[in-house]
Design a protein around this motif. Structure first.
Motif, PDB file in Angstrom:
ATOM      1  N   MET A 181     -63.732  14.041 -40.250  1.00 54.93           N
ATOM      2  CA  MET A 181     -64.482  14.788 -41.575  1.00 54.93           C
ATOM      3  C   MET A 181     -63.431  15.886 -42.121  1.00 54.93           C
ATOM      4  O   MET A 181     -62.571  16.565 -41.259  1.00 54.93           O
ATOM      5  CB  MET A 181     -65.432  15.634 -40.937  1.00 54.93           C
ATOM      6  CG  MET A 181     -67.037  15.712 -41.351  1.00 54.93           C
ATOM      7  SD  MET A 181     -67.404  15.136 -42.959  1.00 54.93           S
ATOM      8  CE  MET A 181     -68.336  16.204 -43.475  1.00 54.93           C
ATOM      9  N   GLU A 182     -63.175  15.485 -43.480  1.00 55.97           N
ATOM     10  CA  GLU A 182     -62.490  16.426 -44.003  1.00 55.97           C
ATOM     11  C   GLU A 182     -62.815  17.916 -44.067  1.00 55.97           C
ATOM     12  O   GLU A 182     -64.176  18.092 -44.139  1.00 55.97           O
ATOM     13  CB  GLU A 182     -62.039  15.802 -45.575  1.00 55.97           C
ATOM     14  CG  GLU A 182     -60.825  16.157 -46.012  1.00 55.97           C
ATOM     15  CD  GLU A 182     -60.696  15.590 -47.433  1.00 55.97           C
ATOM     16  OE1 GLU A 182     -60.212  16.144 -48.552  1.00 55.97           O
ATOM     17  OE2 GLU A 182     -60.972  14.416 -47.590  1.00 55.97           O
ATOM     18  N   LYS A 183     -62.103  18.894 -44.212  1.00 51.25           N
ATOM     19  CA  LYS A 183     -62.681  20.152 -44.167  1.00 51.25           C
ATOM     20  C   LYS A 183     -63.249  20.335 -45.648  1.00 51.25           C
ATOM     21  O   LYS A 183     -62.600  19.995 -46.663  1.00 51.25           O
ATOM     22  CB  LYS A 183     -61.592  21.255 -44.319  1.00 51.25           C
ATOM     23  CG  LYS A 183     -61.278  21.837 -42.793  1.00 51.25           C
ATOM     24  CD  LYS A 183     -60.343  22.845 -42.688  1.00 51.25           C
ATOM     25  CE  LYS A 183     -59.919  23.311 -41.298  1.00 51.25           C
ATOM     26  NZ  LYS A 183     -58.791  24.161 -41.328  1.00 51.25           N
ATOM     27  N   PRO A 184     -64.543  20.981 -45.755  1.00 50.43           N
ATOM     28  CA  PRO A 184     -64.947  21.065 -47.185  1.00 50.43           C
ATOM     29  C   PRO A 184     -64.346  22.199 -47.912  1.00 50.43           C
ATOM     30  O   PRO A 184     -63.773  22.868 -47.339  1.00 50.43           O
ATOM     31  CB  PRO A 184     -66.652  21.545 -46.757  1.00 50.43           C
ATOM     32  CG  PRO A 184     -66.563  22.045 -45.535  1.00 50.43           C
ATOM     33  CD  PRO A 184     -65.186  21.670 -44.663  1.00 50.43           C
ATOM     34  N   SER A 185     -64.310  21.979 -49.327  1.00 50.66           N
ATOM     35  CA  SER A 185     -63.506  23.027 -50.166  1.00 50.66           C
ATOM     36  C   SER A 185     -64.329  23.036 -51.399  1.00 50.66           C
ATOM     37  O   SER A 185     -65.051  22.340 -51.679  1.00 50.66           O
ATOM     38  CB  SER A 185     -62.128  22.683 -50.117  1.00 50.66           C
ATOM     39  OG  SER A 185     -61.932  21.257 -50.888  1.00 50.66           O
ATOM     40  N   ILE A 186     -64.102  23.952 -52.235  1.00 46.56           N
ATOM     41  CA  ILE A 186     -64.353  24.184 -53.587  1.00 46.56           C
ATOM     42  C   ILE A 186     -63.250  24.173 -54.506  1.00 46.56           C
ATOM     43  O   ILE A 186     -62.121  24.412 -54.234  1.00 46.56           O
ATOM     44  CB  ILE A 186     -65.284  25.419 -53.652  1.00 46.56           C
ATOM     45  CG1 ILE A 186     -64.526  26.764 -53.330  1.00 46.56           C
ATOM     46  CG2 ILE A 186     -66.609  25.408 -52.964  1.00 46.56           C
ATOM     47  CD1 ILE A 186     -65.091  27.805 -53.719  1.00 46.56           C
ATOM     48  N   PRO A 187     -63.751  23.698 -55.965  1.00 46.52           N
ATOM     49  CA  PRO A 187     -62.376  23.558 -56.678  1.00 46.52           C
ATOM     50  C   PRO A 187     -61.724  24.733 -56.907  1.00 46.52           C
ATOM     51  O   PRO A 187     -62.199  25.813 -56.844  1.00 46.52           O
ATOM     52  CB  PRO A 187     -63.281  22.923 -58.015  1.00 46.52           C
ATOM     53  CG  PRO A 187     -64.544  22.356 -57.576  1.00 46.52           C
ATOM     54  CD  PRO A 187     -64.688  23.222 -56.139  1.00 46.52           C
ATOM     55  N   LYS A 188     -60.498  24.631 -57.292  1.00 47.58           N
ATOM     56  CA  LYS A 188     -59.513  25.767 -57.574  1.00 47.58           C
ATOM     57  C   LYS A 188     -60.105  26.529 -58.615  1.00 47.58           C
ATOM     58  O   LYS A 188     -60.686  26.136 -59.685  1.00 47.58           O
ATOM     59  CB  LYS A 188     -58.313  25.202 -58.265  1.00 47.58           C
ATOM     60  CG  LYS A 188     -57.024  25.970 -58.290  1.00 47.58           C
ATOM     61  CD  LYS A 188     -56.083  25.303 -59.471  1.00 47.58           C
ATOM     62  CE  LYS A 188     -55.497  24.117 -58.787  1.00 47.58           C
ATOM     63  NZ  LYS A 188     -54.034  24.315 -58.064  1.00 47.58           N
TER      64      LYS A 188
END
Length: 455
Positions: free
Chosen positions: A1-8
């Motif tokens: 699972m990729e770490k979740p993130s939010i757009p720049k």
RNA sequence: GUGGAUGUAGUUCAGUUGGUUAGAAUGCUAGAUUGUGAUUCUGGAGGUCGCGGGUUCGAGCCCCGUCAUUCACCCCA
């Protein structure tokens, strides 16, 4: 699972941040409403034809575009696609974009609904906008603007009221050390005419706008690179060096300007100052700043900018009068508008830095009911209902846990009172009310608790 | 779009000229305390040192690339 993130350049706002943000929104909204502005919301996305061409070439590049749904490559010119010419195929694969500011959608709304609108139309709008530039301090890709605009009148009372609204908002937020800078596009034109910079106005305005940032040397370097003669640059600084009160500066420039637009700008400013005086308002925090230019190309009259002093962040608010906005939507009878916009995200950073957020806004419930056994929980439910009926924000701890854990929860949520219910309290018909800040507690009746917490 | 800086525990950061098993504070969690929290004491969990490659007997540390974050420029709220 990729770490979740939010757009720049985007952010989540947790409960603590939201309390503070809503404090800012509420302050601004109540001032706007007090001055007779009515709310408006427009869609997150607009047709690209509405957005493009309104913000200059730089602005067009900063538009977030939305890919068409479905088979969006079907009708694209294959030669252009083969050539990897992104700009050329954009119009065929994207027809919508995220709004870049609130003024253009507002102008679009006015043109579409002008049959039903009563002019002068005063509206306020608090919504997020998106810009695809590189984030940095005080600069985000998604941020909120709080706009108030008036269209359909050229009265300079609007400008005067904008100054008054800015003062009220800053007062409501607790900011005392700030400067409202005011200038007029006509004054800038007057300067350009005086130093014979016809045709090079934009370069001139961009340069002098940076005066307080890069200083006299920086500005003259930039201007000589743009082809301005040394004697003209010297003349320019003679004008910019005009000092004194707003009135003194205005008189000095009135004697100097030969051009009509320069004189028009100065007389407009005089009217605004007069209207402020007549409203019983003084000129505190208001500075006639000859070097204020502002980027947006559509301003034509007065321009504003608000800076909080001693905080290293850009302007927290800006605005001005624009005469040509509805014309760009094919409106024959061109409406004049004037408006102001507050940047919530920057105000947030300023208030945080100056520690001006009131403490109460971070609280959630006023009281937490803790219990020691199942029967006490049921007893607590009645107490809870009574508290809520009295308008007191309250909650009951939902699980049967150790008292320690329940009190810990109250601490973390910054709930200042707890009520502890056990066998004793049930028998006596009194409740243990604990003040979490002071650490004191006493057994009192429910009526007394409601009385204490209602104040 | 241009240039610089920084990526080590949930968070803030140590980590020596490259050397064995990567640490602290804080936070989280359990207990000391079966009716009292923010103080104290004890235990526990938590790391692919951003990712990929290279140099080396050996890399958290050096080199290259990449991604992310951040600051500045242009422009802007």
């Amino acid at each position: 699972m990729e770490k979740p993130s939010i757009p720049k350049g985007t952010r989540d706002f947790g409960p603590a941040a939201m309390g503070k943000r809503q404090f800012i929104f509420n302050t601004i909204r109540s001032v706007y409403q007090k001055y007779g502005f009515q709310p408006l919301e427009t869609p997150t996305m607009e047709n690209l034809s509405v957005l493009t061409g309104k913000y200059g070439d730089e602005g067009d590049q900063l538009l977030f575009k939305i890919l068409n749904s479905g088979d969006y490559l079907k009708d694209v010119d294959s030669a252009k696609l083969e050539a990897r010419n992104s700009k050329a195929i954009t119009s065929s694969i994207s027809e919508k974009g995220l709004r870049y500011d609130l003024t253009v959608p507002f102008a679009r709304y006015v043109v579409m609904n002008r049959g039903e609108i009563t002019f002068p139309f005063k509206r306020y709008q608090i919504q997020p906008v998106w810009r695809a530039d590189r984030p940095q301090k005080g600069r985000y890709r998604e941020f909120y603007q709080c706009d108030a605009d008036v269209v359909g009148t050229t009265s300079l009372l609007c400008e005067a009221e904008i100054v008054m609204m800015i003062r009220e908002v800053m007062k409501g937020l607790g900011v005392t050390d700030f400067t409202i800078k005011i200038n007029h596009r006509g004054v800038l034109k007057g300067i350009a005419d005086t130093i014979e910079a016809t045709g090079k106005e934009t370069a001139l305005y961009v340069a002098i706008d940076k005066l307080d940032k890069i200083g006299k040397e920086g500005v003259s370097k930039e201007l000589s690179e743009a082809g301005f003669a040394p004697d003209k640059i010297e003349l320019l600084f003679n004008i910019l060096n005009t000092t004194g009160s707003n009135e003194e500066k205005r008189l000095a420039l009135t004697a100097l300007f030969k051009s009509e637009s320069g004189q028009k700008g100065l007389s407009d400013l005089k009217t605004v100052f007069d209207l402020l005086e007549a409203s019983g308002s003084n000129q505190s925090n208001l500075e006639f700043d000859i070097s204020l230019a502002r980027g947006l190309s559509y301003y034509t009259g007065c321009i504003f900018e608000v800076k909080v002093n001693n905080v290293a962040i850009g302007s927290v608010s800006g605005g001005g009068r624009y005469d040509n906005l509805t014309a760009s939507f094919g409106d024959k009878e061109n409406l004049s508008g004037v408006g102001i916009s507050f940047g919530v995200d920057r105000l947030y950073d300023v208030l945080e830095e100056l520690q001006l957020f009131p403490k109460e806004i971070q609280r959630s419930s006023k009281v937490l009911i803790c219990f020691l056994d199942t029967e006490s929980m049921r007893y607590g439910l009645k107490v809870l209902a009574a508290l809520r009926a009295a308008g007191i924000a309250s909650e009951l701890y939902p699980d049967e846990s150790k008292l320690k854990k329940q009190l810990d929860y109250a601490n973390k949520k910054m709930i200042s009172f707890t009520i502890v219910i056990g066998e004793e309290e049930r028998k006596e018909g009194k409740l243990m009310l604990k003040n979490m800040d002071a650490g004191t507690q006493e057994k009192v009746s429910l009526e007394e608790i409601i009385k204490t917490l209602s104040t």
